[in-house]
Design an enzyme around this catalytic site. Structure first.
Site, PDB file in Angstrom:
ATOM      1  N   CYS A 199       1.267  11.806  67.026  1.00 54.55           N
ATOM      2  CA  CYS A 199       2.358  10.663  66.607  1.00 54.55           C
ATOM      3  C   CYS A 199       1.909   9.418  67.061  1.00 54.55           C
ATOM      4  O   CYS A 199       2.779   8.033  67.177  1.00 54.55           O
ATOM      5  CB  CYS A 199       3.615  11.059  66.999  1.00 54.55           C
TER       6      CYS A 199
ATOM      7  N   GLU B 106       0.377  13.117  76.137  1.00 55.67           N
ATOM      8  CA  GLU B 106       0.076  11.861  76.297  1.00 55.67           C
ATOM      9  C   GLU B 106      -0.511  11.513  77.658  1.00 55.67           C
ATOM     10  O   GLU B 106      -0.439  10.141  78.168  1.00 55.67           O
ATOM     11  CB  GLU B 106       1.267  10.860  75.867  1.00 55.67           C
TER      12      GLU B 106
ATOM     13  N   HIS C 257      11.521  -8.789  69.182  1.00 55.91           N
ATOM     14  CA  HIS C 257      12.387  -8.346  68.337  1.00 55.91           C
ATOM     15  C   HIS C 257      12.355  -8.846  66.856  1.00 55.91           C
ATOM     16  O   HIS C 257      12.469  -7.867  65.919  1.00 55.91           O
ATOM     17  CB  HIS C 257      13.819  -8.595  68.875  1.00 55.91           C
TER      18      HIS C 257
ATOM     19  N   ASP D 161       0.260   6.101  74.589  1.00 60.09           N
ATOM     20  CA  ASP D 161       0.136   6.504  76.161  1.00 60.09           C
ATOM     21  C   ASP D 161      -1.203   7.213  76.516  1.00 60.09           C
ATOM     22  O   ASP D 161      -1.793   6.880  77.828  1.00 60.09           O
ATOM     23  CB  ASP D 161       1.372   7.136  76.498  1.00 60.09           C
TER      24      ASP D 161
HETATM   25  C1  PEP Z   1       2.608   7.482  72.264  1.00 58.65           C
HETATM   26  O1  PEP Z   1       2.571   7.286  73.379  1.00 58.65           O
HETATM   27  O2  PEP Z   1       1.664   7.685  71.598  1.00 58.65           O
HETATM   28  C2  PEP Z   1       3.998   7.806  71.402  1.00 58.65           C
HETATM   29  C3  PEP Z   1       3.929   7.938  70.186  1.00 58.65           C
HETATM   30  O3  PEP Z   1       5.118   7.460  72.113  1.00 58.65           O
HETATM   31  P1  PEP Z   1       5.525   5.839  72.693  1.00 58.65           P
HETATM   32  O4  PEP Z   1       4.737   4.868  71.770  1.00 58.65           O
HETATM   33  O5  PEP Z   1       6.868   5.816  71.998  1.00 58.65           O
HETATM   34  O6  PEP Z   1       5.406   5.990  73.961  1.00 58.65           O
HETATM   35 MG    MG Z   2       4.258   7.673  74.533  1.00 54.04          MG
END
Ligand code: PEP
Ligand code: MG
Length: 566
Positions: free
Chosen positions: A503, A432, A193, A456
């Protein structure tokens, strides 16, 4: 003096240059031997404990408010968890038992926290970091019980680099981002955190440096390079110049194109509405991923439709001065490394290969999915919500996507019959899972966009759990298998008429911008702090050269060769 480099883990990908100030809180756990039980007045000690507990709760509440104002609602929620731990029945029973055994209040507190701390320490990944939260609460109680003073971290001289064994969330929340040039700690991980708060405050941070940090004396000049994960003491002239330059990357407020005119959208990843304004300040064109699970975490029940409506609208409004901003909100993505206490998720059943993401939204938590979609469709009907887009996490079959789209339709019908204004936003899918890369063409025919989540995707393609440090060799998104999956997704997405963004963390690395442009991505979404660097990198990229680079990278078979080419 020659410069000294210490390796750690970068927690905020920015660079800072300043003067080292050691933060050494008094060791409040050093209590010495307890007095003989017969000399202890147990009822008085119980009262002493209860008073300390009440005072601790008041302190935590004040810190929660302070964090809410300065950082954001979701980061402030860590203090709600602290309040819960403070009154945890198991810990209270432990204190009671130790008091009954004739220990005075401070010794009883120390004893009662020992077991739970050890229990969390024995776990993997993010759960292990909860031990730091427990230590934070224990030490707060001990400080109050023993009247030990507290170092004021909110009052450090300008340009300080705070060095510490470990910073707790409450330590970090006290820091003034305008005065602090960086943080370097011996212990701690990226997902603790304290690291998350540092990131939201935009303070350069390197954690997990180990014992070696002790060699840096107070008042030494240091560079904290959160991008490379290194701390450099007594930097030489060229390091110092480079550090100064990287702290001054210019913000570009308008949208950017490559040198030959291909426009690439550069958006920010957000965890809370409070992060929206800092993202606008860094020149983000919009939001490519709003991780809504943060709205649901560290509290005792789910936010209702109204609370969600306000949160999503606030993000849209914050961007309303930008040129046609697109705000991509991801529906609830829990399970895996994202637990939510009140949903009672089973770590095994809801782990990385279990029921997480869209799977929970279509099954046991359909009610949360529906209320979230109701809030989103309502925001889409507002002026500020014109650019709203909604995407579904962890989709791996067309059946799931169709089921999710059917829920959107039924929620729309419901709002219609209730005479509530709504609009259907742009809809998209996160790619993902390996399955989704093979189905990208089928997805693209059904939605407006795909967004590749390389965090992921890398974990699943490489079969290496994302929060296991020991697997870090496998977790590189530059692995040829991952790059080929990205390539096929972009091709299939475009063929099906969808735009394709990215992303995952990979999107925010300016050193990879040319490759990503060459792979054909239309949008890149990242931590706000890296937006200026990526925008600058796009402007320097020539699409044809980038495509040649991508082609040559896709033609090699090993990570080492990919790295060599880059
Ligand atoms: C990802 O898996 O790349 C993603 C952007 O989602 P998170 O990191 O929130 O799982
Ligand atoms: Mg993800």
């Amino acid at each position: 003096m020659t410069e000294r480099r210490l390796e750690g883990v970068g927690a905020t990908p920015t660079v800072g240059l300043g003067t080292a100030r050691w933060y050494r809180p008094v060791d409040v756990t050093d209590l010495g031997e307890p007095p003989a039980p017969e000399s202890v007045d147990t009822p008085a000690e119980r009262e002493r404990f209860e008073t300390a507990q009440t005072e601790a709760a008041a302190e935590i509440e004040a810190e929660r408010e302070r964090t809410r104002e300065r950082v954001g609602d979701s980061e402030a929620k860590v203090f709600d968890a602290h309040l819960q731990f403070l009154r945890d029945p198991q810990i209270e029973a432990g204190v009671d038992e130790a008091l009954e055994d004739g220990l005075p209040a401070p010794h009883a507190v120390k004893a009662a926290f020992e077991g739970p701390i050890a229990q969390f320490e024995g776990m993997e990944g993010m759960m292990a970091e909860r031990a730091d939260d427990l230590r934070d609460i224990r030490d707060r109680l001990l400080r109050l019980l023993t009247d030990s003073g507290r170092t004021d971290l909110g009052d450090l001289p300008d340009n300080s680099v705070v060095l510490a064994e470990l910073l707790t969330p409450s330590d970090t929340a006290q820091l003034d981002p305008d005065a602090i040039a960086g943080i370097a700690t011996m212990k701690g991980g990226r997902t603790a955190h304290a690291a998350i708060i540092a990131r939201s405050l935009g303070i350069p941070a390197v954690v997990g440096i180990g014992q070696a940090l002790e060699a840096i004396e107070d008042k030494t000049e240091v560079v904290v390079d959160g991008e490379a994960g290194v701390v450099i003491a007594d930097p030489d002239e060229s390091t110092r110049t480079r550090a100064k330059e990287s702290t001054q990357t210019s913000v570009i407020d308008e949208s950017v194109s490559t040198s030959d005119g291909t426009e690439i959208e550069v958006a920010a990843n957000l965890g809370t509405p409070a992060e929206a304004q800092p993202a606008v300040d860094q020149g983000a064109d919009g939001v490519g991923l709003f991780r809504t699970e943060f709205l649901f975490q560290d509290r005792t029940e789910a936010p209702d439709e109204t609370e969600q409506y306000e949160a999503y609208r606030e993000v849209c409004e914050t961007f309303s001065d930008c040129d046609e901003p697109r705000i991509v909100v991801r529906t609830l993505d829990v399970g895996g490394d994202k637990p939510i206490d009140y949903l009672d998720l089973d770590p095994e059943e809801n782990g990385f290969l279990g029921a997480r993401g869209i799977r929970l939204s279509l099954d046991e938590h359909a009610e949360l999915f529906e209320s979230q979609l109701r809030a989103l469709l309502r925001v889409a009907a507002t002026t500020a919500g014109a650019g709203l887009a909604v995407m579904f996490p962890l989709v791996s079959t067309v059946e799931e996507l169709e089921a999710a789209l059917a829920v959107v339709d039924s929620v729309a019908d419901e709002l219609e019959s209730e005479n509530i204004e709504y609009a259907i936003p742009e809809l998209g899918v996160m790619v993902e899972t390996p399955a989704s890369t093979y189905l990208a063409d089928a997805f693209a025919e059904r939605v407006d966009f795909l967004s590749i989540g390389t965090n992921d995707l890398t974990q699943y393609i490489q079969s290496a759990q994302r929060d296991l440090d020991r697997m870090s060799d496998y977790q590189d998104p530059l692995a040829p298998a991952v790059l080929r999956a990205v390539d096929r997704t972009v091709q299939a997405g475009h063929a099906g008429g969808a735009w394709v963004g990215m992303c995952g963390e990979m999107a925010g690395d300016p050193e990879l911008t040319e490759l990503l442009v060459g792979l054909g991505l239309d949008e890149l979404s990242m931590s706000a702090v890296t937006v200026p660097d990526v925008k600058n990198a796009i402007r320097e990229t020539d699409t044809e050269a980038a495509e040649e680079l991508a082609e040559s990278v896709l033609a090699v078979d090993t990570l080492a060769e990919v790295q060599e080419l880059l």
